[in-house]
Design an enzyme around this catalytic site. Structure first.
Site, PDB file in Angstrom:
ATOM      1  CD  GLU A  71     -12.884  28.440  70.592  1.00  0.00           C
ATOM      2  OE1 GLU A  71     -13.230  27.616  71.457  1.00  0.00           O
ATOM      3  OE2 GLU A  71     -12.152  28.145  69.627  1.00  0.00           O
ATOM      4  CG  ASP A 105     -21.473  22.388  69.057  1.00  0.00           C
ATOM      5  OD1 ASP A 105     -21.146  22.306  67.859  1.00  0.00           O
ATOM      6  OD2 ASP A 105     -21.321  21.466  69.873  1.00  0.00           O
ATOM      7  CG  ASP A 127     -10.821  20.387  70.952  1.00  0.00           C
ATOM      8  OD1 ASP A 127      -9.746  20.988  71.109  1.00  0.00           O
ATOM      9  OD2 ASP A 127     -11.925  20.890  71.234  1.00  0.00           O
ATOM     10  CG  ASP A 163      -1.018  18.663  65.907  1.00  0.00           C
ATOM     11  OD1 ASP A 163      -2.219  18.987  65.893  1.00  0.00           O
ATOM     12  OD2 ASP A 163      -0.367  18.524  66.959  1.00  0.00           O
ATOM     13  CB  THR A 197      -3.653  28.183  63.755  1.00  0.00           C
ATOM     14  OG1 THR A 197      -3.173  26.908  64.168  1.00  0.00           O
ATOM     15  CG2 THR A 197      -4.306  28.082  62.396  1.00  0.00           C
ATOM     16  NE  ARG A 198      -2.748  31.721  70.667  1.00  0.00           N
ATOM     17  CZ  ARG A 198      -3.392  32.474  71.547  1.00  0.00           C
ATOM     18  NH1 ARG A 198      -3.746  31.977  72.720  1.00  0.00           N
ATOM     19  NH2 ARG A 198      -3.697  33.715  71.270  1.00  0.00           N
ATOM     20  CE1 TYR A 199      -4.903  25.432  70.779  1.00  0.00           C
ATOM     21  CE2 TYR A 199      -4.147  23.170  70.972  1.00  0.00           C
ATOM     22  CZ  TYR A 199      -4.766  24.268  71.523  1.00  0.00           C
ATOM     23  OH  TYR A 199      -5.220  24.221  72.819  1.00  0.00           O
ATOM     24  CD  GLU A 200       1.192  25.966  60.889  1.00  0.00           C
ATOM     25  OE1 GLU A 200       1.577  27.135  61.100  1.00  0.00           O
ATOM     26  OE2 GLU A 200       0.902  25.549  59.754  1.00  0.00           O
TER      27      GLU A 200
END
Ligand SMILES: C[S@@+](CC[C@H](N)C(=O)[O-])C[C@H]1O[C@@H](n2cnc3c(N)ncnc32)[C@H](O)[C@@H]1O
Length: 219
Positions: A71, A105, A127, A163, A197-200
């Site tokens: 990350e 990275d 992203d 998504d 996950t949080r983004y899900e």
């Protein structure tokens, strides 16, 4: 013609000033977990772990595996570290033995790893870079697909989810044009054994439909 990914790699990113606890986590806890060489046994890699929930679920469920979790965003690194050590224990509290962190990275790490060193790769909700002129920044890119393939063992899995409709179509295009991975159609429901996950959760809250891919390294 699609340009290669930019030479400039992403280093550590910060969105606002860190609190004292976060400074301590980065100064005292992060060095204790930083990746310093391949361990014995199976190794998995997660690109862009965000808050780290998915990575922590993986290491808890798979104690026999070492996960290298990458990350670049400092607040994400701090969320992960804060969940691992209590306040005051930054330099001393015990840490999971099967987790290593890479705070740079993930593409640079992939380049440094030996060929056929990984048994699994995770790319959860990368992203999206939805503008066409930014397509070269997307992690799913022909050059990175080839790099990832070389670092994975034959039969190893690359699991990914997104998504974003543009990214979903992009993955279909890039993975449909390569022959290093078997790339069956994605699942519309998160497969068993895949931690959320949080983004899900953000995607569901916004009414977006994630897709879940499992690519298998051929050869
Ligand atoms: C949209 S967030 C998703 C976070 C998490 N996987 C989730 O599903 O909740 C993507 C994350 O990937 C990180 N990231 C993007 N490119 C990266 C790279 N090349 N190496 C390491 N991390 C990266 C970003 O900093 C960001 O935190």
């Amino acid at each position: 013609m699609l340009k290669p990914p930019p030479d400039r790699l992403y280093g550590r990113q910060r969105s606002h000033a860190l609190r004292p606890r976060q400074e301590k986590l980065l100064a005292e806890t992060l060095p204790r977990l930083r990746f310093g060489g391949l361990p014995a046994g199976p190794v998995w890699l997660e690109v862009g772990f965000g808050g780290g929930e998915h990575a922590r679920a993986l290491i808890a469920a798979h104690p026999e595996v070492t996960l290298i979790a990458c990350e670049v965003f400092e607040q994400g690194l701090c969320s992960m570290l804060a969940a691992l050590v209590p306040e005051g224990g930054e330099a001393t509290a015990p840490l999971p033995g099967n987790l290593r962190l890479w705070d740079d990275d993930a593409r640079a790490l992939l380049r440094d790893l030996p060929e056929r060193s990984l048994e699994r790769l995770y790319l959860m909700f990368p992203d999206p870079w939805p503008k066409a002129r930014h397509a070269k920044r997307r992690f799913v890119h022909p050059d990175i697909v080839a790099l990832a393939a070389s670092r994975l063992k034959p039969g190893a899995e690359w699991r990914a989810a997104s998504d974003d409709p543009t990214y979903q179509a992009w993955v279909a295009e890039v993975m449909g044009a390569q022959s290093l991975f078997a790339a069956p159609r994605p699942a519309a429901v998160r497969p068993d054994g895949w931690p959320p996950t949080r983004y899900e959760a953000k995607a569901f809250a916004a009414g977006r439909q994630p897709l879940y891919w499992t690519f298998t390294r051929l050869g």
